[in-house]
Design a protein around this motif. Sequence first.
Motif, PDB file in Angstrom:
ATOM      1  N   HIS A   1      11.407  41.066  41.554  1.00 40.61           N
ATOM      2  CA  HIS A   1      10.690  41.697  40.429  1.00 40.61           C
ATOM      3  C   HIS A   1      11.650  42.543  39.599  1.00 40.61           C
ATOM      4  O   HIS A   1      11.628  42.502  38.352  1.00 40.61           O
ATOM      5  N   TRP A   2      12.509  43.317  40.286  1.00 37.29           N
ATOM      6  CA  TRP A   2      13.499  44.130  39.570  1.00 37.29           C
ATOM      7  C   TRP A   2      14.412  43.233  38.739  1.00 37.29           C
ATOM      8  O   TRP A   2      14.689  43.521  37.569  1.00 37.29           O
ATOM      9  N   LEU A   3      14.887  42.146  39.328  1.00 31.45           N
ATOM     10  CA  LEU A   3      15.808  41.258  38.631  1.00 31.45           C
ATOM     11  C   LEU A   3      15.177  40.667  37.383  1.00 31.45           C
ATOM     12  O   LEU A   3      15.794  40.664  36.305  1.00 31.45           O
ATOM     13  N   VAL A   4      13.960  40.176  37.497  1.00 30.47           N
ATOM     14  CA  VAL A   4      13.293  39.561  36.351  1.00 30.47           C
ATOM     15  C   VAL A   4      13.151  40.583  35.220  1.00 30.47           C
ATOM     16  O   VAL A   4      13.383  40.269  34.045  1.00 30.47           O
ATOM     17  N   GLY A   5      12.819  41.817  35.570  1.00 28.16           N
ATOM     18  CA  GLY A   5      12.705  42.865  34.564  1.00 28.16           C
ATOM     19  C   GLY A   5      14.041  43.215  33.932  1.00 28.16           C
ATOM     20  O   GLY A   5      14.135  43.405  32.710  1.00 28.16           O
ATOM     21  N   LYS A   6      15.088  43.293  34.749  1.00 26.07           N
ATOM     22  CA  LYS A   6      16.420  43.622  34.231  1.00 26.07           C
ATOM     23  C   LYS A   6      16.928  42.526  33.309  1.00 26.07           C
ATOM     24  O   LYS A   6      17.494  42.816  32.239  1.00 26.07           O
ATOM     25  N   LEU A   7      16.722  41.282  33.695  1.00 29.08           N
ATOM     26  CA  LEU A   7      17.127  40.178  32.823  1.00 29.08           C
ATOM     27  C   LEU A   7      16.388  40.237  31.488  1.00 29.08           C
ATOM     28  O   LEU A   7      16.981  40.002  30.425  1.00 29.08           O
TER      29      LEU A   7
END
Length: 266
Positions: free
Chosen positions: A213-219
Amino acid sequence: MTTNTKATETEVAQQLFEAYQTQHALKMADFETAVADEDAAYRVQAELTALKKQPVGGYKVSLTSAETQKMFDAHTPLYGAQVASHFLAAPAMVRLGQLMAPLVEVELVFKAKETLSATDSLTDLWHKTTVAPGLELPDSRFADWFPSLPKNLVVADAAVGGLVVYGEEHDTDQRFDSVDAVATVNCRLTHDGRELKTGTASEVLGNPLKSLHWLVGKLAEQGKTLSAGQRVSSGTFVLPPHLTAGHWQADFDQQLGAVVLDVSHD
Protein backbone atom coordinates in the motif's frame (compact mmCIF):
# COMPACT_ATOMS: atom_id res chain seq x y z
CA MET A 1 17.00 22.31 -9.32
CA THR A 2 20.00 24.00 -10.95
CA THR A 3 21.78 22.84 -14.08
CA ASN A 4 24.83 21.91 -11.99
CA THR A 5 22.67 19.84 -9.66
CA LYS A 6 21.14 18.04 -12.62
CA ALA A 7 24.60 17.37 -14.02
CA THR A 8 25.73 15.93 -10.69
CA GLU A 9 22.72 13.62 -10.49
CA THR A 10 23.27 12.43 -14.04
CA GLU A 11 26.93 11.75 -13.27
CA VAL A 12 26.02 9.73 -10.17
CA ALA A 13 23.54 7.67 -12.19
CA GLN A 14 26.18 7.04 -14.85
CA GLN A 15 28.77 5.94 -12.28
CA LEU A 16 26.24 3.62 -10.64
CA PHE A 17 25.43 2.14 -14.03
CA GLU A 18 29.11 1.59 -14.82
CA ALA A 19 29.58 -0.12 -11.43
CA TYR A 20 26.49 -2.23 -12.18
CA GLN A 21 28.00 -3.31 -15.48
CA THR A 22 31.63 -3.80 -14.42
CA GLN A 23 31.08 -4.86 -10.78
CA HIS A 24 33.80 -2.48 -9.65
CA ALA A 25 32.49 -1.11 -6.35
CA LEU A 26 32.24 2.60 -5.67
CA LYS A 27 33.50 4.28 -2.49
CA MET A 28 30.77 5.76 -0.31
CA ALA A 29 33.01 8.64 0.75
CA ASP A 30 33.21 9.86 -2.84
CA PHE A 31 29.42 10.37 -2.95
CA GLU A 32 28.59 11.73 0.51
CA THR A 33 27.39 15.11 -0.82
CA ALA A 34 26.46 14.09 -4.37
CA VAL A 35 22.79 13.28 -3.65
CA ALA A 36 21.20 16.13 -1.74
CA ASP A 37 17.98 14.55 -0.48
CA GLU A 38 15.49 11.76 -1.04
CA ASP A 39 13.85 13.44 -4.02
CA ALA A 40 17.24 13.76 -5.69
CA ALA A 41 17.96 10.12 -4.86
CA TYR A 42 14.79 8.97 -6.62
CA ARG A 43 15.70 11.08 -9.66
CA VAL A 44 19.10 9.36 -9.77
CA GLN A 45 17.40 5.99 -9.44
CA ALA A 46 15.08 6.83 -12.35
CA GLU A 47 18.06 7.76 -14.53
CA LEU A 48 19.86 4.57 -13.50
CA THR A 49 16.79 2.51 -14.39
CA ALA A 50 16.59 4.18 -17.81
CA LEU A 51 20.27 3.43 -18.48
CA LYS A 52 19.61 -0.29 -17.99
CA LYS A 53 17.28 -0.23 -21.02
CA GLN A 54 15.23 -3.14 -19.73
CA PRO A 55 11.56 -3.35 -18.77
CA VAL A 56 10.77 -2.79 -15.10
CA GLY A 57 9.52 -6.09 -13.70
CA GLY A 58 8.52 -4.58 -10.40
CA TYR A 59 9.88 -3.11 -7.22
CA LYS A 60 11.45 -3.93 -3.89
CA VAL A 61 10.51 -2.17 -0.67
CA SER A 62 13.20 -1.65 1.96
CA LEU A 63 13.38 -0.36 5.51
CA THR A 64 10.07 -1.92 6.51
CA SER A 65 10.97 -2.67 10.14
CA ALA A 66 11.84 -0.44 13.07
CA GLU A 67 15.21 -2.18 13.29
CA THR A 68 16.28 -1.53 9.71
CA GLN A 69 14.93 2.04 9.74
CA LYS A 70 17.06 2.75 12.79
CA MET A 71 20.13 1.23 11.11
CA PHE A 72 19.78 3.59 8.15
CA ASP A 73 18.50 6.61 10.13
CA ALA A 74 15.15 6.57 8.34
CA HIS A 75 11.53 6.98 9.38
CA THR A 76 9.75 5.59 6.32
CA PRO A 77 10.33 2.78 3.83
CA LEU A 78 11.94 3.33 0.46
CA TYR A 79 11.66 1.55 -2.86
CA GLY A 80 13.80 0.47 -5.78
CA ALA A 81 12.75 -0.35 -9.34
CA GLN A 82 13.89 -3.81 -10.45
CA VAL A 83 14.34 -4.93 -14.04
CA ALA A 84 12.27 -7.92 -15.14
CA SER A 85 15.28 -10.19 -15.66
CA HIS A 86 16.16 -9.90 -11.97
CA PHE A 87 12.98 -11.68 -10.87
CA LEU A 88 13.68 -15.42 -10.94
CA ALA A 89 11.20 -18.27 -10.54
CA ALA A 90 12.22 -20.91 -7.99
CA PRO A 91 13.99 -23.26 -7.95
CA ALA A 92 16.74 -20.93 -9.08
CA MET A 93 20.49 -21.17 -9.58
CA VAL A 94 22.73 -18.14 -9.07
CA ARG A 95 26.48 -17.65 -9.33
CA LEU A 96 28.14 -15.56 -6.61
CA GLY A 97 29.94 -13.79 -9.42
CA GLN A 98 26.64 -12.37 -10.66
CA LEU A 99 26.49 -10.15 -7.57
CA MET A 100 28.90 -7.94 -5.63
CA ALA A 101 28.17 -8.08 -1.88
CA PRO A 102 24.75 -9.72 -1.55
CA LEU A 103 22.63 -10.52 1.49
CA VAL A 104 19.65 -12.88 1.85
CA GLU A 105 16.17 -11.71 2.88
CA VAL A 106 12.94 -13.66 3.35
CA GLU A 107 9.90 -11.87 1.93
CA LEU A 108 6.42 -12.14 0.49
CA VAL A 109 6.32 -11.30 -3.21
CA PHE A 110 3.08 -9.83 -4.51
CA LYS A 111 2.11 -9.61 -8.19
CA ALA A 112 -0.47 -7.15 -9.45
CA LYS A 113 -3.33 -8.84 -11.33
CA GLU A 114 -4.43 -5.43 -12.58
CA THR A 115 -3.15 -1.87 -12.31
CA LEU A 116 -3.10 -0.82 -8.66
CA SER A 117 -4.27 2.60 -7.51
CA ALA A 118 -3.33 4.89 -4.64
CA THR A 119 -7.01 4.81 -3.65
CA ASP A 120 -6.93 1.02 -3.18
CA SER A 121 -7.52 -0.13 0.39
CA LEU A 122 -5.68 -3.05 1.96
CA THR A 123 -8.74 -5.13 1.14
CA ASP A 124 -8.58 -4.02 -2.50
CA LEU A 125 -4.92 -5.03 -2.67
CA TRP A 126 -5.76 -8.38 -1.06
CA HIS A 127 -8.18 -9.02 -3.94
CA LYS A 128 -6.03 -7.56 -6.74
CA THR A 129 -2.79 -9.49 -6.19
CA THR A 130 -1.18 -12.88 -6.08
CA VAL A 131 1.27 -13.77 -3.31
CA ALA A 132 4.32 -16.00 -3.33
CA PRO A 133 7.07 -16.93 -0.88
CA GLY A 134 10.31 -15.20 -1.77
CA LEU A 135 14.02 -14.79 -1.21
CA GLU A 136 15.49 -11.40 -2.04
CA LEU A 137 19.21 -10.94 -2.58
CA PRO A 138 19.89 -7.24 -1.94
CA ASP A 139 23.17 -6.00 -3.36
CA SER A 140 24.94 -2.68 -3.76
CA ARG A 141 27.29 -0.94 -6.12
CA PHE A 142 29.05 0.58 -3.08
CA ALA A 143 31.80 -1.19 -1.16
CA ASP A 144 31.20 -2.12 2.49
CA TRP A 145 27.60 -1.00 2.17
CA PHE A 146 25.81 -2.93 4.91
CA PRO A 147 24.71 -1.49 7.25
CA SER A 148 26.44 1.87 6.83
CA LEU A 149 25.31 3.12 3.41
CA PRO A 150 23.54 6.51 3.75
CA LYS A 151 19.82 6.32 3.03
CA ASN A 152 19.94 8.62 -0.01
CA LEU A 153 22.60 6.43 -1.61
CA VAL A 154 20.49 3.35 -0.86
CA VAL A 155 17.64 4.95 -2.79
CA ALA A 156 19.88 6.08 -5.64
CA ASP A 157 21.27 2.56 -5.95
CA ALA A 158 17.81 1.12 -6.74
CA ALA A 159 17.29 0.41 -3.03
CA VAL A 160 20.35 -1.88 -3.21
CA GLY A 161 18.51 -4.09 -5.64
CA GLY A 162 19.98 -7.45 -6.60
CA LEU A 163 17.79 -10.45 -7.41
CA VAL A 164 14.37 -11.66 -6.26
CA VAL A 165 13.55 -15.38 -6.27
CA TYR A 166 9.86 -16.20 -5.97
CA GLY A 167 7.98 -19.43 -5.40
CA GLU A 168 4.54 -20.61 -6.44
CA GLU A 169 2.05 -17.77 -6.83
CA HIS A 170 -1.48 -17.91 -5.39
CA ASP A 171 -4.36 -15.44 -5.38
CA THR A 172 -3.81 -13.56 -2.14
CA ASP A 173 -7.51 -13.65 -1.22
CA GLN A 174 -7.57 -17.42 -1.76
CA ARG A 175 -4.46 -18.18 0.27
CA PHE A 176 -5.49 -15.90 3.17
CA ASP A 177 -8.92 -15.66 4.78
CA SER A 178 -8.46 -11.96 5.55
CA VAL A 179 -6.10 -9.02 5.25
CA ASP A 180 -5.01 -9.54 8.86
CA ALA A 181 -4.06 -13.16 8.18
CA VAL A 182 -1.26 -12.01 5.86
CA ALA A 183 0.59 -10.69 8.91
CA THR A 184 0.66 -14.12 10.57
CA VAL A 185 2.95 -15.91 8.08
CA ASN A 186 6.02 -17.51 9.65
CA CYS A 187 9.19 -18.54 7.85
CA ARG A 188 12.34 -20.56 8.46
CA LEU A 189 15.54 -19.83 6.53
CA THR A 190 18.14 -22.58 6.16
CA HIS A 191 21.54 -22.85 4.48
CA ASP A 192 22.80 -26.33 3.61
CA GLY A 193 20.17 -27.71 5.97
CA ARG A 194 21.19 -25.58 8.96
CA GLU A 195 18.64 -23.16 10.36
CA LEU A 196 19.88 -19.56 10.26
CA LYS A 197 16.83 -17.42 10.91
CA THR A 198 13.14 -17.53 11.69
CA GLY A 199 10.77 -14.64 11.17
CA THR A 200 7.20 -13.48 10.86
CA ALA A 201 5.40 -11.27 8.35
CA SER A 202 4.32 -8.81 11.03
CA GLU A 203 7.92 -7.48 10.98
CA VAL A 204 7.02 -5.83 7.66
CA LEU A 205 5.20 -2.64 8.73
CA GLY A 206 2.87 -4.85 10.79
CA ASN A 207 1.55 -6.48 7.60
CA PRO A 208 3.23 -6.87 4.18
CA LEU A 209 0.08 -5.55 2.49
CA LYS A 210 0.82 -2.23 4.22
CA SER A 211 4.21 -2.23 2.51
CA LEU A 212 2.52 -2.74 -0.85
CA HIS A 213 0.00 0.00 0.00
CA TRP A 214 2.85 2.39 0.87
CA LEU A 215 4.60 1.62 -2.42
CA VAL A 216 1.52 2.20 -4.56
CA GLY A 217 0.98 5.55 -2.85
CA LYS A 218 4.62 6.59 -3.20
CA LEU A 219 4.66 5.71 -6.88
CA ALA A 220 1.47 7.74 -7.39
CA GLU A 221 3.15 10.76 -5.79
CA GLN A 222 5.81 10.47 -8.48
CA GLY A 223 3.33 10.02 -11.33
CA LYS A 224 3.96 6.26 -11.61
CA THR A 225 1.74 3.20 -11.31
CA LEU A 226 2.17 -0.44 -10.41
CA SER A 227 0.91 -2.28 -13.47
CA ALA A 228 -0.55 -5.73 -14.05
CA GLY A 229 2.16 -8.37 -14.04
CA GLN A 230 4.66 -6.37 -12.02
CA ARG A 231 5.94 -7.92 -8.79
CA VAL A 232 6.82 -6.41 -5.43
CA SER A 233 9.28 -7.84 -2.94
CA SER A 234 7.58 -6.35 0.09
CA GLY A 235 10.15 -6.37 2.90
CA THR A 236 12.23 -8.76 4.93
CA PHE A 237 10.99 -10.88 7.84
CA VAL A 238 14.55 -11.18 9.22
CA LEU A 239 17.79 -9.24 9.57
CA PRO A 240 19.65 -10.58 6.54
CA PRO A 241 22.75 -12.77 6.59
CA HIS A 242 25.37 -12.61 3.83
CA LEU A 243 24.81 -14.76 0.76
CA THR A 244 27.33 -17.60 0.42
CA ALA A 245 27.61 -20.59 -1.86
CA GLY A 246 25.38 -23.56 -1.09
CA HIS A 247 21.75 -24.57 -0.85
CA TRP A 248 19.37 -21.94 0.51
CA GLN A 249 15.76 -22.65 1.38
CA ALA A 250 12.99 -20.62 2.98
CA ASP A 251 9.98 -22.56 4.26
CA PHE A 252 6.74 -20.71 4.89
CA ASP A 253 3.59 -21.80 6.70
CA GLN A 254 0.02 -20.87 5.66
CA GLN A 255 0.41 -23.34 2.75
CA LEU A 256 2.72 -20.95 0.92
CA GLY A 257 5.40 -23.57 0.46
CA ALA A 258 9.14 -23.16 0.03
CA VAL A 259 11.62 -21.19 -2.06
CA VAL A 260 14.79 -22.95 -3.12
CA LEU A 261 17.99 -21.29 -4.30
CA ASP A 262 21.33 -22.91 -5.12
CA VAL A 263 24.38 -20.65 -5.19
CA SER A 264 27.64 -21.66 -6.85
CA HIS A 265 31.13 -20.23 -6.25
CA ASP A 266 31.88 -19.38 -9.87
